[in-house]
Enzyme design. Structure first.
Site, PDB file in Angstrom:
ATOM      1  N   TYR A  97     -67.030  19.054  -8.386  1.00  0.00           N
ATOM      2  CA  TYR A  97     -65.920  18.282  -8.968  1.00  0.00           C
ATOM      3  C   TYR A  97     -65.207  17.627  -7.791  1.00  0.00           C
ATOM      4  O   TYR A  97     -64.103  17.994  -7.440  1.00  0.00           O
ATOM      5  CB  TYR A  97     -65.018  19.272  -9.711  1.00  0.00           C
ATOM      6  CG  TYR A  97     -63.910  18.703 -10.562  1.00  0.00           C
ATOM      7  CD1 TYR A  97     -64.148  17.747 -11.540  1.00  0.00           C
ATOM      8  CD2 TYR A  97     -62.611  19.185 -10.421  1.00  0.00           C
ATOM      9  CE1 TYR A  97     -63.111  17.273 -12.353  1.00  0.00           C
ATOM     10  CE2 TYR A  97     -61.579  18.728 -11.219  1.00  0.00           C
ATOM     11  CZ  TYR A  97     -61.832  17.777 -12.172  1.00  0.00           C
ATOM     12  OH  TYR A  97     -60.805  17.317 -12.979  1.00  0.00           O
ATOM     13  N   ARG A 153     -52.589  17.152 -17.735  1.00  0.00           N
ATOM     14  CA  ARG A 153     -51.440  17.895 -17.206  1.00  0.00           C
ATOM     15  C   ARG A 153     -50.282  17.003 -16.779  1.00  0.00           C
ATOM     16  O   ARG A 153     -49.237  17.500 -16.379  1.00  0.00           O
ATOM     17  CB  ARG A 153     -51.874  18.753 -16.000  1.00  0.00           C
ATOM     18  CG  ARG A 153     -52.800  19.899 -16.374  1.00  0.00           C
ATOM     19  CD  ARG A 153     -53.132  20.752 -15.141  1.00  0.00           C
ATOM     20  NE  ARG A 153     -53.822  19.980 -14.121  1.00  0.00           N
ATOM     21  CZ  ARG A 153     -55.140  19.775 -14.119  1.00  0.00           C
ATOM     22  NH1 ARG A 153     -55.880  20.266 -15.092  1.00  0.00           N
ATOM     23  NH2 ARG A 153     -55.709  19.078 -13.152  1.00  0.00           N
ATOM     24  N   ASP A 175     -74.748  14.516 -15.862  1.00  0.00           N
ATOM     25  CA  ASP A 175     -74.417  15.830 -16.415  1.00  0.00           C
ATOM     26  C   ASP A 175     -73.674  15.619 -17.734  1.00  0.00           C
ATOM     27  O   ASP A 175     -72.453  15.502 -17.768  1.00  0.00           O
ATOM     28  CB  ASP A 175     -73.561  16.627 -15.430  1.00  0.00           C
ATOM     29  CG  ASP A 175     -73.569  18.110 -15.752  1.00  0.00           C
ATOM     30  OD1 ASP A 175     -74.576  18.596 -16.293  1.00  0.00           O
ATOM     31  OD2 ASP A 175     -72.578  18.783 -15.449  1.00  0.00           O
ATOM     32  N   TYR A 192     -62.708  26.020 -21.705  1.00  0.00           N
ATOM     33  CA  TYR A 192     -62.707  26.039 -20.238  1.00  0.00           C
ATOM     34  C   TYR A 192     -61.636  26.936 -19.624  1.00  0.00           C
ATOM     35  O   TYR A 192     -61.729  27.306 -18.448  1.00  0.00           O
ATOM     36  CB  TYR A 192     -62.620  24.619 -19.675  1.00  0.00           C
ATOM     37  CG  TYR A 192     -61.236  24.040 -19.531  1.00  0.00           C
ATOM     38  CD1 TYR A 192     -60.604  23.986 -18.288  1.00  0.00           C
ATOM     39  CD2 TYR A 192     -60.558  23.515 -20.627  1.00  0.00           C
ATOM     40  CE1 TYR A 192     -59.348  23.445 -18.140  1.00  0.00           C
ATOM     41  CE2 TYR A 192     -59.307  22.968 -20.494  1.00  0.00           C
ATOM     42  CZ  TYR A 192     -58.701  22.936 -19.255  1.00  0.00           C
ATOM     43  OH  TYR A 192     -57.449  22.391 -19.123  1.00  0.00           O
ATOM     44  N   THR A 210     -78.830  18.271 -18.547  1.00  0.00           N
ATOM     45  CA  THR A 210     -78.525  17.542 -17.317  1.00  0.00           C
ATOM     46  C   THR A 210     -79.755  16.707 -16.997  1.00  0.00           C
ATOM     47  O   THR A 210     -80.852  17.259 -16.854  1.00  0.00           O
ATOM     48  CB  THR A 210     -78.222  18.501 -16.153  1.00  0.00           C
ATOM     49  OG1 THR A 210     -77.082  19.303 -16.482  1.00  0.00           O
ATOM     50  CG2 THR A 210     -77.946  17.731 -14.874  1.00  0.00           C
ATOM     51  N   THR A 247     -68.588  14.044 -11.067  1.00  0.00           N
ATOM     52  CA  THR A 247     -68.429  12.673 -11.529  1.00  0.00           C
ATOM     53  C   THR A 247     -67.930  11.776 -10.408  1.00  0.00           C
ATOM     54  O   THR A 247     -66.991  12.127  -9.686  1.00  0.00           O
ATOM     55  CB  THR A 247     -67.453  12.616 -12.712  1.00  0.00           C
ATOM     56  OG1 THR A 247     -67.924  13.475 -13.736  1.00  0.00           O
ATOM     57  CG2 THR A 247     -67.322  11.201 -13.248  1.00  0.00           C
TER      58      THR A 247
END
Length: 423
Positions: free
Chosen positions: A136, A150, A241, A252, A265, A357
């Site tokens: 990530y 958030r 992915d 999560y 994937t 990503t």
């Protein structure tokens, strides 16, 4: 002897100026044909594939092994031989394909056996995937997602700027380009619902990534240096992915992605070697705060590699929905590998690391529909009047990537997949 990356090199095989596979590339893959269905290793050159199993059998490539290496259904045995053999073999293949070398060029019978049209072969998964880890590591992507979930003030989690964040994925569902992807089912709990339900994903997404193919093992309990980690990298593939955003949102917390990322994937069939990418190395973004000592870099470990994403709705025309560049990654592939092994985790031949990503600073550089449609609030227009926020059944998503200098273009081919309805 000319280096395989020398821009002056030419092959006796015709290569279009904008083709992905000039003689300076020589990416490895696994293929078969209708008349010879056994899987074996080849190299892409122009619009042809060079059958390395034939050349090994004829004694034109000698790897110093008692058993055939290229007549196998994956590249793992070749990768296990190590960087010196990788480099020497690439030099030998480059020499055999040069326009001024008669050994293969003037052997018509051998050329007929060993050089096959790419459009007449079937490509397969190029490696036996030992393990899959997804990172990530794009600051732009992590910030976009964080703002959506958030708010702007808490977009990045406190640990993000200090280490490459990742999770262990599923090697069992890594598939080669062209493999259809069936819409997953899972638990979801929409906003306002009192309890979760089980059913097909409604917010199916892609993630534009690069995959690092690890070609050498590390010892359990041993850390890696920057130099050691770089030497372990055999090459790179395009990687998608696929992600079920509604399933992921419910599952999560507290342990991260699970079923939302385990169903598929996709990777491109050709592994472009690290050595071929050497001319396109570049410095990554400035890292602040400075990473801890074990993660500090001395080399330019990013790559100037353009990436485009096209979305085709059903049988309609494809639309370009993203154009970005691998150079934007905050944490490099070398840093990811160093961090992965830093706890003492043993790396294996055939490990696959997803970059995470890849997004850039501009809106057209967002590497997922979650970002492009801003969580579904900004639908994108497609040719023919269709719109999309997330992927629908029948959609085809394709990713292409390439590097270019003033002398040649070096590409990865394509990774593509079509969405099928749930079984």
């Amino acid at each position: 002897m000319m280096h395989p990356n020398d821009p002056e090199l030419r092959s006796f095989v015709d290569v279009e100026p904008d083709g992905d596979f000039p003689i300076q590339n020589l990416p490895y893959g696994v293929f078969s044909t209708g008349s010879a269905p056994q899987k074996r290793v080849g190299v892409a050159i122009g619009s042809l594939v060079l059958d390395l199993a034939v050349l090994e059998q004829e004694g034109m490539i000698n790897l110093g092994t008692s058993e055939a290496v290229f007549a196998q259904p994956s590249l793992n045995a070749f990768m296990a031989l190590g960087p010196e053999i990788w480099s020497a073999t690439r030099k030998r293949i480059s020499t055999l394909l040069r326009h001024d070398q008669p050994e293969l060029r003037d052997n018509a019978k051998l050329r007929q056996r060993a050089l096959l049209p790419l459009d007449q072969v079937v490509t397969h998964l190029p490696l036996a995937v030992a393990g899959f880890t997804d990172f990530y590591s794009s600051k732009e992507h992590a910030t976009n997602v964080g703002v959506m979930f958030r708010g702007k003030d808490n977009a990045l989690q406190p640990n993000w700027l200090h280490m490459p964040i990742g999770y262990n994925g599923r090697a069992s569902t890594v598939v080669v380009s062209g493999t259809p992807v069936r819409r997953p089912r899972g638990q979801v709990k929409p906003p306002g619902a009192d309890a979760p339900s089980f059913g097909p994903c409604k917010r199916l997404d892609f993630e534009l990534e690069m995959g690092v193919v690890v070609g050498q093992p590390s010892t359990m309990g041993k850390m890696l240096t920057e130099v050691e980690a770089e030497a372990m990298i055999f090459g790179f593939v395009l990687l998608n992915d696929w992600s079920a955003r509604d399933i992921q949102q419910w599952e999560y917390v507290p342990l991260g992605p699970f079923q939302a990322k385990a169903f598929a994937t996709s990777i491109s069939p050709w592994i472009v070697t690290r050595e071929a990418l050497e001319p396109f190395r570049t410095k990554g973004p400035a890292q602040s705060p400075e990473p801890l000592e074990y993660l500090r870099q001395t080399g330019d470990n990013n790559y100037d590699l353009r990436l485009d994403v096209d979305l085709q709705a059903g049988d309609g025309r494809a639309a370009r929905i993203c154009s970005t560049n691998f150079k934007y990654m905050y944490w490099s592939s070398v840093q990811q590998l160093v961090h992965h092994a830093s706890s003492g985790c043993a790396m294996s031949v055939g490990d696959l690391l997803g970059s995470g990503t890849i997004s850039g600073p501009e809106k057209h550089q967002r590497g997922s529909l979650l970002e492009i449609s801003w969580g579904g609030s900004e639908p994108i227009a497609l040719p023919g009047g269709d719109t999309r926020t997330f992927l629908e059944d029948g959609d085809t998503l394709s990713i292409r990537g390439w590097c270019r200098n003033d002398r040649y273009r070096l590409g990865f081919g394509e990774v593509a997949g079509r969405i099928l309805p749930p079984d």
